[in-house]
Design a protein around this motif. Structure first.
Motif, PDB file in Angstrom:
ATOM      1  N   VAL A 178      -0.349  36.610  87.022  1.00  0.00           N
ATOM      2  CA  VAL A 178      -0.097  37.671  87.995  1.00  0.00           C
ATOM      3  C   VAL A 178       1.002  37.255  88.971  1.00  0.00           C
ATOM      4  O   VAL A 178       1.930  38.026  89.246  1.00  0.00           O
ATOM      5  CB  VAL A 178      -1.397  38.070  88.743  1.00  0.00           C
ATOM      6  CG1 VAL A 178      -1.098  39.056  89.867  1.00  0.00           C
ATOM      7  CG2 VAL A 178      -2.411  38.667  87.771  1.00  0.00           C
ATOM      8  N   ASP A 179       0.935  36.029  89.485  1.00  0.00           N
ATOM      9  CA  ASP A 179       1.962  35.573  90.434  1.00  0.00           C
ATOM     10  C   ASP A 179       3.350  35.540  89.795  1.00  0.00           C
ATOM     11  O   ASP A 179       4.335  35.942  90.416  1.00  0.00           O
ATOM     12  CB  ASP A 179       1.605  34.197  90.995  1.00  0.00           C
ATOM     13  CG  ASP A 179       0.491  34.235  92.017  1.00  0.00           C
ATOM     14  OD1 ASP A 179       0.106  35.346  92.462  1.00  0.00           O
ATOM     15  OD2 ASP A 179      -0.017  33.157  92.389  1.00  0.00           O
ATOM     16  N   ALA A 180       3.442  35.072  88.554  1.00  0.00           N
ATOM     17  CA  ALA A 180       4.741  35.027  87.866  1.00  0.00           C
ATOM     18  C   ALA A 180       5.288  36.435  87.648  1.00  0.00           C
ATOM     19  O   ALA A 180       6.493  36.670  87.788  1.00  0.00           O
ATOM     20  CB  ALA A 180       4.608  34.284  86.539  1.00  0.00           C
ATOM     21  N   GLU A 181       4.405  37.367  87.328  1.00  0.00           N
ATOM     22  CA  GLU A 181       4.821  38.760  87.150  1.00  0.00           C
ATOM     23  C   GLU A 181       5.360  39.328  88.459  1.00  0.00           C
ATOM     24  O   GLU A 181       6.364  40.048  88.470  1.00  0.00           O
ATOM     25  CB  GLU A 181       3.656  39.617  86.643  1.00  0.00           C
ATOM     26  CG  GLU A 181       3.147  39.234  85.264  1.00  0.00           C
ATOM     27  CD  GLU A 181       4.110  39.541  84.137  1.00  0.00           C
ATOM     28  OE1 GLU A 181       4.721  40.635  84.153  1.00  0.00           O
ATOM     29  OE2 GLU A 181       4.277  38.685  83.254  1.00  0.00           O
ATOM     30  N   ILE A 182       4.696  39.008  89.561  1.00  0.00           N
ATOM     31  CA  ILE A 182       5.139  39.476  90.877  1.00  0.00           C
ATOM     32  C   ILE A 182       6.510  38.879  91.211  1.00  0.00           C
ATOM     33  O   ILE A 182       7.418  39.593  91.661  1.00  0.00           O
ATOM     34  CB  ILE A 182       4.113  39.119  91.970  1.00  0.00           C
ATOM     35  CG1 ILE A 182       2.828  39.928  91.769  1.00  0.00           C
ATOM     36  CG2 ILE A 182       4.693  39.351  93.370  1.00  0.00           C
ATOM     37  CD1 ILE A 182       1.661  39.457  92.612  1.00  0.00           C
ATOM     38  N   GLU A 183       6.670  37.587  90.979  1.00  0.00           N
ATOM     39  CA  GLU A 183       7.953  36.940  91.263  1.00  0.00           C
ATOM     40  C   GLU A 183       9.081  37.557  90.450  1.00  0.00           C
ATOM     41  O   GLU A 183      10.180  37.774  90.967  1.00  0.00           O
ATOM     42  CB  GLU A 183       7.856  35.435  90.993  1.00  0.00           C
ATOM     43  CG  GLU A 183       7.034  34.708  92.019  1.00  0.00           C
ATOM     44  CD  GLU A 183       6.907  33.220  91.779  1.00  0.00           C
ATOM     45  OE1 GLU A 183       6.645  32.492  92.753  1.00  0.00           O
ATOM     46  OE2 GLU A 183       7.071  32.763  90.619  1.00  0.00           O
TER      47      GLU A 183
ATOM     48  N   TRP B 158     -12.750  46.029  89.656  1.00  0.00           N
ATOM     49  CA  TRP B 158     -11.851  46.632  88.683  1.00  0.00           C
ATOM     50  C   TRP B 158     -11.706  45.742  87.449  1.00  0.00           C
ATOM     51  O   TRP B 158     -11.788  46.233  86.312  1.00  0.00           O
ATOM     52  CB  TRP B 158     -10.484  46.911  89.324  1.00  0.00           C
ATOM     53  CG  TRP B 158      -9.540  47.560  88.371  1.00  0.00           C
ATOM     54  CD1 TRP B 158      -9.443  48.897  88.090  1.00  0.00           C
ATOM     55  CD2 TRP B 158      -8.577  46.907  87.543  1.00  0.00           C
ATOM     56  NE1 TRP B 158      -8.477  49.106  87.143  1.00  0.00           N
ATOM     57  CE2 TRP B 158      -7.928  47.902  86.786  1.00  0.00           C
ATOM     58  CE3 TRP B 158      -8.204  45.583  87.365  1.00  0.00           C
ATOM     59  CZ2 TRP B 158      -6.923  47.602  85.864  1.00  0.00           C
ATOM     60  CZ3 TRP B 158      -7.208  45.286  86.449  1.00  0.00           C
ATOM     61  CH2 TRP B 158      -6.573  46.289  85.710  1.00  0.00           C
ATOM     62  N   MET B 159     -11.491  44.438  87.654  1.00  0.00           N
ATOM     63  CA  MET B 159     -11.342  43.527  86.516  1.00  0.00           C
ATOM     64  C   MET B 159     -12.603  43.507  85.654  1.00  0.00           C
ATOM     65  O   MET B 159     -12.521  43.474  84.421  1.00  0.00           O
ATOM     66  CB  MET B 159     -10.991  42.109  86.996  1.00  0.00           C
ATOM     67  CG  MET B 159      -9.587  41.995  87.550  1.00  0.00           C
ATOM     68  SD  MET B 159      -9.105  40.300  87.972  1.00  0.00           S
ATOM     69  CE  MET B 159     -10.058  39.998  89.460  1.00  0.00           C
TER      70      MET B 159
ATOM     71  N   GLU C 207       0.214  42.668  94.578  1.00  0.00           N
ATOM     72  CA  GLU C 207      -0.683  41.962  93.656  1.00  0.00           C
ATOM     73  C   GLU C 207      -1.650  42.946  92.983  1.00  0.00           C
ATOM     74  O   GLU C 207      -1.835  42.909  91.763  1.00  0.00           O
ATOM     75  CB  GLU C 207      -1.447  40.903  94.452  1.00  0.00           C
ATOM     76  CG  GLU C 207      -2.463  40.101  93.677  1.00  0.00           C
ATOM     77  CD  GLU C 207      -3.176  39.119  94.589  1.00  0.00           C
ATOM     78  OE1 GLU C 207      -3.131  37.920  94.287  1.00  0.00           O
ATOM     79  OE2 GLU C 207      -3.787  39.555  95.593  1.00  0.00           O
ATOM     80  N   ALA C 208      -2.259  43.827  93.767  1.00  0.00           N
ATOM     81  CA  ALA C 208      -3.206  44.810  93.216  1.00  0.00           C
ATOM     82  C   ALA C 208      -2.509  45.758  92.242  1.00  0.00           C
ATOM     83  O   ALA C 208      -3.055  46.073  91.173  1.00  0.00           O
ATOM     84  CB  ALA C 208      -3.876  45.584  94.346  1.00  0.00           C
TER      85      ALA C 208
ATOM     86  N   GLY D 135      -6.682  34.307  95.489  1.00  0.00           N
ATOM     87  CA  GLY D 135      -7.224  35.339  96.359  1.00  0.00           C
ATOM     88  C   GLY D 135      -7.329  36.710  95.709  1.00  0.00           C
ATOM     89  O   GLY D 135      -7.905  37.631  96.287  1.00  0.00           O
ATOM     90  N   THR D 136      -6.805  36.862  94.509  1.00  0.00           N
ATOM     91  CA  THR D 136      -6.777  38.171  93.843  1.00  0.00           C
ATOM     92  C   THR D 136      -8.133  38.872  93.830  1.00  0.00           C
ATOM     93  O   THR D 136      -8.211  40.062  94.150  1.00  0.00           O
ATOM     94  CB  THR D 136      -6.226  38.047  92.403  1.00  0.00           C
ATOM     95  OG1 THR D 136      -4.940  37.447  92.443  1.00  0.00           O
ATOM     96  CG2 THR D 136      -6.143  39.395  91.721  1.00  0.00           C
ATOM     97  N   PRO D 137      -9.233  38.197  93.490  1.00  0.00           N
ATOM     98  CA  PRO D 137     -10.522  38.898  93.413  1.00  0.00           C
ATOM     99  C   PRO D 137     -11.041  39.420  94.755  1.00  0.00           C
ATOM    100  O   PRO D 137     -11.942  40.250  94.781  1.00  0.00           O
ATOM    101  CB  PRO D 137     -11.492  37.836  92.877  1.00  0.00           C
ATOM    102  CG  PRO D 137     -10.640  36.790  92.281  1.00  0.00           C
ATOM    103  CD  PRO D 137      -9.348  36.811  93.040  1.00  0.00           C
ATOM    104  N   CYS D 138     -10.455  38.971  95.847  1.00  0.00           N
ATOM    105  CA  CYS D 138     -10.996  39.224  97.182  1.00  0.00           C
ATOM    106  C   CYS D 138     -10.435  40.465  97.868  1.00  0.00           C
ATOM    107  O   CYS D 138     -10.832  40.776  98.993  1.00  0.00           O
ATOM    108  CB  CYS D 138     -10.751  38.007  98.070  1.00  0.00           C
ATOM    109  SG  CYS D 138     -11.292  36.457  97.330  1.00  0.00           S
TER     110      CYS D 138
END
Length: 170
Positions: free
Chosen positions: A31-36, A89-90, A59-60, A79-82
């Protein structure tokens, strides 16, 4: 089928996700790499320039854009799940796997690239451990909502067999 790897930073989500995806011929996404890639800058720069609230929104959205992937392992940020009911959702669209690494292991892993992690950059060793312990306690209720929990002795390639056994038709 989507498999979401969750857990604290340094738990091995990206490392194990890449290993498992190669061995079992699944796609891998971070997810972080996709955001970057989408934002054209680092996570640290996003935090610094636009703030955590902006990052959590992106991120969401990034996470939800992955819902149409098939046979994919997705490494989520610590922190994604928080935020934004991401964990719920996941759990609705895939299988969540909590990589439950020990706190000393986490500290050892994140010290290597501490400067790249905006929430911990510049912390002393004592402050880093205090941060990890505090954030761990805050995030644990979210991580514990996972479909599967893998413990330190399962954080290896064999751990993926536990996940596959959980999937009815894998």
């Amino acid at each position: 089928m989507l498999i979401f790897l969750v857990g604290f930073m340094g738990a091995g989500k990206t490392y194990l996700g890449k290993q498992w995806s190669k061995k079992y011929h699944w796609s891998f996404y971070d997810v972080d790499a996709e955001i970057e890639q989408t934002e054209g800058t680092s996570i640290a720069q996003i935090f610094e320039q636009k703030g955590e609230a902006y990052f959590r929104n992106i991120e969401a959205k990034t996470l939800r854009n992955m819902q149409h992937y098939t046979k994919a392992i997705i490494a989520c940020g610590g922190g994604t799940p928080c935020y934004f009911d991401n964990m719920q959702w996941m759990n609705e669209v895939g299988i969540t796997v909590f990589l439950n690494a020990s706190l000393p292991t986490i500290q050892h892993h994140i010290k290597v690239d501490q400067a790249k992690r905006p929430l911990i950059a510049g912390l002393s060793e004592v402050a880093l451990f205090d941060f990890i312990k505090t954030k761990w306690e805050q995030r644990l209720p979210f991580y514990e909502q996972s479909s599967i929990t893998l413990y330190p002795n399962q954080l290896n390639e064999q751990g993926f067999q536990t996940i596959l056994n959980y999937i009815p038709h894998a």
